[in-house]
Design an enzyme around this catalytic site. Structure first.
Site: not given
Ligand code: DMJ
Length: 947
Positions: A120, A266, A360, A378
């Site tokens: 993060e 992902d 979610e 997303e």
């Molecule tokens: C974001 O911090 C980024 O897009 C990450 O790759 C996935 N999750 C969050 C948003 O949902």
């Protein structure tokens, strides 16, 4: 070239302005929405990391009560401000940008004694600083009167400081970074003990780290991140090319082998493709293509996506999709697979239309599985890419729908509140930094014309957190043409434009006009809607009770598909028989399927049989096309038959390639070999005659162990794995082989059990040695089919059960092993107890709360939809009891349900289908039974021993 693009754009915007969507007005509206969030953050929260929009205050680590892991994104470093820097440039808020850069430079320091998530911090903070720095330099270049003081690459220097603080995380044997680090003290011993990390966590470092290296000339960051990417690639499953979700940072062993495209994986896939786009290194494109093909082969089914096991990709592991996977259509656009992107996006849009936002997690029939929605980007990110690549106004409508939902449901006085439960639109006191960094950025860019932006976004790649990194970072000196993303269909059709740049996208399809793309997209959307509509119809029918429970239950059985096929599942074998398919084993132990339409139960069954055979043939072709042939382990099922186990749980092992083929089920008392590894003379050989003997793997050959046991008179052998933590669900199964010269005198069967199953068996054996004060050797059954444990149990109840007053037994089987049964007093029909059996796959007490909630709710909904009740109130009362039992079954503590006339009536009158439970349906996890006693005011539930 620039002029050319601008001319095209003017014509386009004129055309759209005459349509129904007024892009300019919507862009202004998004700007206002973004500014509402931004000023709320600045006024009420800054310098805190995030805004709490309901409290109108900042979320400060160490001060605001912790929410657990999710707070690892926070580092008391003004997260939202840094994450939002480049959005300020995108929306043209230059004064605010200048002020924000100043505040970051003056107030943010990274030397705090806080443990943060490496992933993060990289994507949000490091990415935000680098992109912010590039935007600051760009703005200064364009408007020399701005940011005059920004002469010393201040944000980039902060990025270096932060990058250096993250580097110690990469000091692992594999090069994969640890998941968390202390910003001041680095990798403290306590942090090193946490060896697990997710695939996306280790695989989403490269873009930011490479940019840092290339901007500073220090290669170390890029080198570390490349090494992590290389290691991940080396850990893919060599046959399926899929990745698991969690692995060990030292030895790379997979801890969770479930494989999908959402949470945990992902952005690793995303960074394979984007690393190619940014760095021009074709190895990453090749990797991405391999993964992409694997995902589309195994995880994708029409518009839906199913998580599967990476090593057994025909086995689905979850019954829901999580919202993070909504980024995939955007990635598909970059990959050039527009039609697939349209299809998946349409499926997601159906969910959005149904529930206003993407929950979610949502089930494969698009129902809510986990009801939160923290305003994630997303779906809108994918909408942006699809609009850019097709210019189809449908995507403007989609974006407007999302904006309308945001305004209607989550706008609060101090910003934008995440949704706690989208079914009732309750709010949560959170506004994650990605709301301003991504959600509003993508929304704005959908409606903005190129002339509205101070830079051309196609000269950049967007990171997973939507930060801009310029493609010229990856330009090579050998080629003078600048690299550029070319998404716009008009630009792709323009020879002149294409001659002046090097397109960095893997442009697979030939360019098409936007009219043609629009038509094709419409057709794909209609097809997708039809497919989904069929699913909805089934759902509606069952909810409205238009089918009898029998029909619904039967329907689960009817739709056997090749992908779900498990040759050792008795219920499935019955279905095959009804479809006219017979099964036999060839000489090489291969399974042979033969279809004879005339042997089917009905013409409809015959047709299903044909469909099934076609699917199997296709799967076999796909498997042999490029997968190494693997000998599938032959599953064998083991159960302890006597009380208190009565056939629960059913343990799965694999049959050795030597010895008895176990064509008939074997039953015998269990015994343990001594010494346990059974490589030399057995000290307790005299006790082993007629028994099924448990031995431990290692030190000598499997055949040697079997031979020793056989010579002591054993009727079967169970070899328990010596590798701690291995299990049928989580490990690659295999068949023990012998040695052709040496094993033809073995006539007893040998079954391999992984450690987890083996330990259970040994533990139960040892308990039974003292059961009711006397030594008992439990009787184990092992065979290619499981004993029907429910029947076994019912028979036992009839003969020995308390009060021997068992009346009607009602039950319903589900494909995933949920069984409900109400046991009643014969005389007056009053329920004695209700018993549930759950098979929760890999979900345990230690799983994430989402998984607890998800699996229990799914079972609750399922039973609610197929059981018939006299009233809705009774349905709810019954479902609450299932819910309580479900949580108890996972090991969570629950309060006793209250007894009520409603519930009593529900238990008396509920109609559940009488179908044999599918006790080994191929789903992982053991069957757990919970019994709830109808005693008085309360209904206490307890786990049934052995179940
Ligand atoms: C974001 O911090 C980024 O897009 C990450 O790759 C996935 N999750 C969050 C948003 O949902």
């Amino acid at each position: 070239m620039k002029t050319l693009i601008r001319v095209i754009v003017v014509l386009l915007s004129a055309a759209i302005a005459t349509g129904e969507i007024d892009k300019a007005a919507l862009k202004e509206q998004v700007l206002e929405m973004f500014m509402h969030g931004y000023t709320s953050y600045m006024d009420h929260a800054w310098p805190a990391d995030e805004l709490m929009p309901l409290s109108c205050a900042g979320r400060v680590r160490g001060v605001t009560p912790s929410r657990g892991d999710v707070d690892d994104s926070l580092g008391n470093f003004s997260l939202t401000l840094i994450d939002t820097l480049d959005t300020l440039i995108v929306v043209g808020a230059y004064d605010e940008f200048e002020d924000a850069v100043q505040k970051v430079v003056d107030h943010v320091r990274f030397d705090s004694d806080l443990v943060v998530s490496v992933f993060e911090t990289n994507i949000r903070v490091l990415g935000g600083l680098i992109s912010g720095h590039l935007m600051a330099e760009m703005l200064r270049g364009q408007q020399p009167n701005r940011l005059k003081w920004y002469t010393d690459r201040q944000l980039l220097k902060m990025a270096i400081d932060l990058g250096d603080r993250l580097l110690p995380a990469f000091n692992t044997s594999s090069g994969l970074p640890y998941s968390r680090i202390n910003l001041r003290h680095g990798m403290l011993a306590s942090l090193k003990r946490q060896k697990d990390t997710c695939t996306a966590c280790g695989g989403t470092m490269l873009l930011e780290m490479a940019a840092l290296s290339r901007l500073t000339g220090n290669p170390v960051y890029e080198e570390k991140a490349r090494k992590a990417m290389d290691f991940l690639w080396s850990q893919r499953h060599r046959s399926s090319d899929l990745m698991g979700t969690v692995l060990d940072v030292h030895d790379g062993n997979w801890v969770r082998r479930d494989s999908g495209i959402g949470a945990g994986i992902d952005s690793y896939y995303e960074y394979c493709l984007k690393a190619y786009i940014l760095l021009g290194d074709s190895a990453y494109l090749e990797r991405f293509n391999r993964h992409y093909d694997a995902v589309m082969r195994y995880v994708n089914k029409g518009p839906l996506f199913f998580d599967v096991q990476m090593h057994r990709p025909t086995i689905a592991t979850r019954s829901f999709m999580d919202s993070l996977l909504a980024f995939w259509p955007g990635l598909q656009v970059l990959k050039g697979d527009i039609s697939e992107a349209v299809q998946m996006h349409e499926m997601l849009f159906q969910v959005v239309q149904k529930h206003k936002f993407l929950p979610e997690a949502f089930t494969h029939d698009l129902q809510v599985h986990w009801a939160e929605h923290p305003l994630r980007p997303e779906f809108i990110e994918s909408t942006y890419f699809l609009y850019r690549a097709t210019k189809d106004p449908h995507y403007l409508e989609v974006a407007k729908t999302v904006m309308d939902s945001l305004n209607a449901h989550v706008r609060v006085r101090c910003g934008w509140a995440g949704v706690k439960d989208i079914r009732v639109m309750t709010h949560e006191d959170r506004m994650d930094s990605f709301v301003l960094s991504e959600t509003f950025k993508y929304l704005f860019m959908i409606f903005a014309e190129p002339a509205d932006l101070p830079f051309d976004p196609d000269n950049y790649v967007l990171t997973t957190e939507a930060h801009f990194l310029p493609l010229n970072l990856g330009d090579s000196k050998d080629n003078a043409l600048p690299r550029r993303l070319i998404l716009d269909p008009d630009e792709r059709l323009s020879d002149a434009a294409m001659l002046q740049v090097r397109p960095v996208l893997p442009l697979s399809a030939s360019p098409k006009s936007k009219e043609r793309l629009g038509e094709e997209a419409r057709a794909v959307r209609e097809r997708t809607q039809n497919v989904l509509e069929e699913l909805h119809t089934l759902q509606r029918q069952s909810a409205a009770g238009q089918r009898s429970p029998q029909q619904v239950c039967a329907q689960n059985a009817e739709r056997l598909r090749a992908i779900d096929f498990n040759p050792s599942n008795p219920a499935q074998l019955r279905q095959l028989e009804e479809m006219g398919i017979t099964l036999s084993y060839g000489e090489d132990s291969r399974l042979l399927l033969t279809h004879q339409g005339t042997a089917a139960k009905s013409p409809e069954h015959a047709q299903w049989g044909m469909d099934f055979m076609t699917e199997i043939a296709e799967a076999a072709r796909a498997a042999t096309a490029d997968l190494a042939p693997a000998t599938p382990a032959e599953p064998v099922y083991l159960q302890i038959l006597g009380p208190p186990h009565l056939g629960f749980p059913v343990l799965t092992g694999s049959l050795a390639l030597y010895g008895s083929r176990l064509m008939k089920q074997l039953q015998g008392p269990l015994a343990l070999a001594y010494p346990f590894r059974a490589c030399d003379k057995l000290d307790n050989a005299h006790e082993l005659a007629g028994k099924v003997v448990i031995v431990e793997r290692s030190d000598c050959m499997f055949v040697d162990k079997t031979k020793l046991a056989q010579s002591a008179g054993a009727v079967g052998v169970i070899v328990v794995d010596h590798n701690k933590g291995s299990s049928w669900a989580g490990s690659q199964s295999f068949s023990m082989s012998g040695d052709a010269k040496n094993d033809d005198d073995i006539h007893i069967p040998t079954v391999f059990l992984f450690r987890k199953e083996g330990e259970y068996l040994i533990q139960e054996w040892s308990k039974m040695q003292r059961w009711h004060g006397k030594r008992t050797d439990p009787i184990v059954a092992m065979g290619r089919h499981a004993v029907d444990a429910e029947h076994w149990f019912a028979a036992w109840l009839r003969h020995f059960g308390e009060k021997s007053a068992v009346g009607e037994i009602q039950q319903c089987a589900f494909v995933d092993g949920l069984v409900a049964r109400v046991v009643q007093e014969e005389s007056d029909g009053a329920p004695l107890y209700v018993q549930f059996a759950f098979r929760f796959g890999p979900v345990t007490m230690d799983s994430e709360p989402i998984e607890h909630q998800g699996i229990v709710e799914r079972h609750v909904n399922h039973i609610g939809s197929i059981a018939e009740f006299a009233s809705n109130e009774e349905r709810h009362a019954f479902m609450n009891l299932v819910r309580a039992a479900g949580y108890l079954s996972i090991g969570l503590s629950v309060k006793d349900e209250e007894s009520s006339p409603r519930l009593m009536n529900a238990l008396r009158t509920v109609q559940l289908e009488e179908t044999m439970p599918d006790s080994n349906s191929g789903l992982t996890g053991r069957l757990t039974r919970v019994r709830c006693f109808i005693t008085g005011d309360k209904i206490p539930c307890e786990l049934v021993p052995g179940g």
